[in-house]
Design an enzyme around this catalytic site. Structure first.
Site, PDB file in Angstrom:
ATOM      1  N   GLU A 173      -5.430  -8.536  -0.394  1.00 22.89           N
ATOM      2  CA  GLU A 173      -6.396  -7.722   0.688  1.00 22.89           C
ATOM      3  C   GLU A 173      -7.503  -7.893  -0.098  1.00 22.89           C
ATOM      4  O   GLU A 173      -7.809  -6.413  -0.567  1.00 22.89           O
ATOM      5  CB  GLU A 173      -5.621  -6.705   1.321  1.00 22.89           C
ATOM      6  CG  GLU A 173      -3.937  -6.690   1.487  1.00 22.89           C
ATOM      7  CD  GLU A 173      -4.246  -5.298   2.622  1.00 22.89           C
ATOM      8  OE1 GLU A 173      -4.849  -4.663   3.727  1.00 22.89           O
ATOM      9  OE2 GLU A 173      -2.613  -5.765   2.644  1.00 22.89           O
ATOM     10  N   GLU A 202       0.799  -1.172   0.012  1.00 22.09           N
ATOM     11  CA  GLU A 202       0.204   0.126   0.075  1.00 22.09           C
ATOM     12  C   GLU A 202       0.576   1.344  -0.148  1.00 22.09           C
ATOM     13  O   GLU A 202       0.480   2.185   0.212  1.00 22.09           O
ATOM     14  CB  GLU A 202      -0.998   0.476   1.197  1.00 22.09           C
ATOM     15  CG  GLU A 202      -2.124  -1.282   1.108  1.00 22.09           C
ATOM     16  CD  GLU A 202      -3.136  -1.049   2.342  1.00 22.09           C
ATOM     17  OE1 GLU A 202      -3.058  -0.359   2.957  1.00 22.09           O
ATOM     18  OE2 GLU A 202      -4.296  -1.415   1.725  1.00 22.09           O
TER      19      GLU A 202
HETATM   20  O1  AHR Z   1      -5.470  -5.906   6.603  1.00 19.05           O
HETATM   21  C1  AHR Z   1      -5.462  -4.522   7.973  1.00 19.05           C
HETATM   22  C2  AHR Z   1      -4.778  -3.721   7.057  1.00 19.05           C
HETATM   23  O2  AHR Z   1      -5.090  -3.076   6.100  1.00 19.05           O
HETATM   24  C3  AHR Z   1      -3.139  -4.132   6.382  1.00 19.05           C
HETATM   25  O3  AHR Z   1      -2.368  -4.482   7.151  1.00 19.05           O
HETATM   26  C4  AHR Z   1      -3.110  -3.007   5.476  1.00 19.05           C
HETATM   27  O4  AHR Z   1      -2.268  -3.425   4.446  1.00 19.05           O
HETATM   28  C5  AHR Z   1      -3.982  -2.518   4.889  1.00 19.05           C
HETATM   29  O5  AHR Z   1      -4.908  -1.255   5.219  1.00 19.05           O
END
Ligand code: AHR
Length: 502
Positions: free
Chosen positions: A292, A173
């Site tokens: 994610e 990210e």
């Molecule tokens: O999954 C929780 C968080 O969400 C992770 O650490 C991050 O990559 C995202 O913002």
């Protein structure tokens, strides 16, 4: 409510379903690692401290790859802290989650756990506060045959053969202002490109994932993907996408239509990647690693859970421990449908996360482990969705939503592989059942093998420590198959899977 009709043909596949679509994610965050997968004092723990009851559930879930060690955590992480004698490992402040990291679990322990889970590790590299040299060191330590300083050090630490990690994320990210080392697309594209080139010199056959956007709502979305890929196109295989969904201001109908956003997100990233492909006159296609995705009540984290005190750096605090309801499971099941509908471009995905932290599996220290409502759509889909996804036509009544306008109440995908096929369906309507006719050309001889529906008179019902089996899927006795047409009634607010033998 009127009926719905789903049409598909085995002669019109979308694409092969990569097993990596059913990946998950273990981050050093809250109680995912410590007091989650790892709890040395637990009655089921093995000699390395890993809970076997949790491992049983991970195997039942059907997870294929596991992303590690973060997430936001990775952008402040020194991988060297997690190797060597445990009593000599540093204790650090983790700035991402305002916690204390003991480093009692690191690369070797994670590899041991993966071997037991039967999963493929997918490692994230710190490109937030470190550079390509640290990435090269990590690859040397992880994968190279003995004969160099770091691979010899690994052997001395107990792994002569190395860990053979194929899939690597080039940071996490990096478009997010919350990320340590957050930078512009231009700056990130440059370091990601240099790192990818360097890593491939050590090991050419890696699968490299460059960071895409942390969400479709990011102000840089689109431009970020374009610029980053202009710097990295020839050197990476995947671009990542991240998305978390929750209801905003009690708007449940829009929440139930979250997969519309996921569909648009995937299609926009693919289009942007293809525009860069065209510009470069390249023959190579960049795939999406949706590494994610989940339902996450982030508002709660931001308003209630976030640790900020300067003298408060707890070890394994209870963070992001969302308790998932039936409604959440229906949305979650529809996100899986969205991923499958895009099986041609989404060749990897990671459910974030696996244990305790926005997770399908929850644990109590010294006590039980149990399945959240979201466990079931994942486990059933991972098991039944084999082979390839078919292109599906949906003709259904609509629900009206604030965020997405009129959206079909029913969404669906059909998969076909081996001697089986499967149909996955969601009914987003909160008040009405829908009778669905599913006509799949090429599956005229199919028979129903199994049916599963998640629905409940109480849309907020959930599984908890006190009542771990409150919600579970049940067989859908309305399903019938005649002359190649499957008919099934979807209860209001429900997710359904029908497994077929062919
Ligand atoms: O999954 C929780 C968080 O969400 C992770 O650490 C991050 O990559 C995202 O913002």
């Amino acid at each position: 409510m009127p009926d719905a009709r789903i049409t598909a043909s085995t002669a019109a596949p979308v694409g092969a379903i990569d097993r990596r679509l059913f990946g998950s994610f273990v981050e050093h965050l809250g109680r995912c690692v410590y007091d989650g997968i790892h709890e040395p004092g637990h009655p089921t723990a093995d000699e390395q401290g890993f809970r076997q009851d949790v491992l049983d559930l991970v195997r039942e879930l059907g997870v294929t790859t596991v992303r590690y060690p973060g997430g936001n955590f990775v952008s402040g992480y020194r991988w060297e802290d997690g190797v060597g004698p445990k009593e000599q490992r540093p204790v650090r402040r983790d700035l991402a989650w305002h916690s204390t990291e003991t480093n009692q679990v690191g690369l070797h322990e994670f590899a041991h756990w993966n071997a037991q889970a039967g999963t493929e590790p997918m490692l994230a590299i710190n490109l937030g506060t470190r550079d390509e040299l640290a990435a090269l060191d990590l690859l040397e330590y992880t994968n190279l045959p003995v004969g160099s300083t770091l691979s010899d050090q690994r052997a001395a630490n107990g792994s002569v053969d190395g860990f053979g990690v194929r899939m690597w994320c080039l940071g996490n990210e990096m478009d997010g202002p919350w990320q340590l080392g957050h930078r512009s697309a231009e700056d990130y594209g440059k370091i990601a490109g240099r790192t990818a080139k360097a890593l491939r010199q050590l090991q050419p056959d890696l699968d490299l994932v460059v960071c895409g956007s942390s969400g479709r709502g990011m102000p840089t979305f689109g431009a970020w993907e374009r610029v980053v890929l202009e710097h990295t196109y020839d050197d990476v295989d995947f671009i990542s996408a991240h998305a978390y969904y929750e209801p905003h201001d009690g708007d449940v109908d829009s929440f139930l239509a979250s997969s519309v956003d996921m569909d648009r997100f995937i299609e926009a990233v693919a289009a942007t990647a293809d525009a860069v492909k065209a510009e470069r006159r390249s023959d190579k296609t960049i795939f999406i690693s949706f590494d994610e995705w989940n339902v996450w009540y982030q508002k709660r984290y931001n308003e209630v859970e976030k640790i900020t005190g300067q003298d408060d750096w707890p070890i394994a605090p209870r963070l992001l421990e969302d308790v998932y309801t039936v409604t959440d499971a229906v949305v979650f099941g529809s996100l899986l449908i969205s991923l499958l509908k895009h099986a041609d471009r989404v060749k990897a995905a990671s459910l974030a996360q696996l244990v305790n932290v926005i997770a399908p599996i929850m644990t109590e220290p010294g006590g039980a482990a149990w399945r959240q409502t979201t466990f079931f759509p994942f486990a059933i889909t991972a098991r039944l969705a084999q082979g390839e996804a078919l292109s599906v036509g949906v003709d259904a009544p609509v629900i009206t939503t604030k965020l997405f306008g009129d959206v079909p109440a029913v969404d669906a995908v059909v998969t076909r592989g081996g001697d089986g096929a499967a149909v996955f369906l969601v009914n987003r309507h909160r008040g009405d059942a829908v009778t669905v006719r599913v006509e799949v050309a090429g599956l005229e001889d199919a028979r129903i093998a199994e049916t599963h529906t998640i629905a409940d008179p109480d849309p907020d019902a959930a599984n908890t420590l006190q009542d771990p089996q409150r919600v579970a899927p049940s067989a859908n006795d309305t399903a019938s198959l005649e002359h190649g047409v499957l008919t099934v009634v979807l209860p209001p607010l429900s997710w359904t899977a029908v497994g077929l033998t062919v």
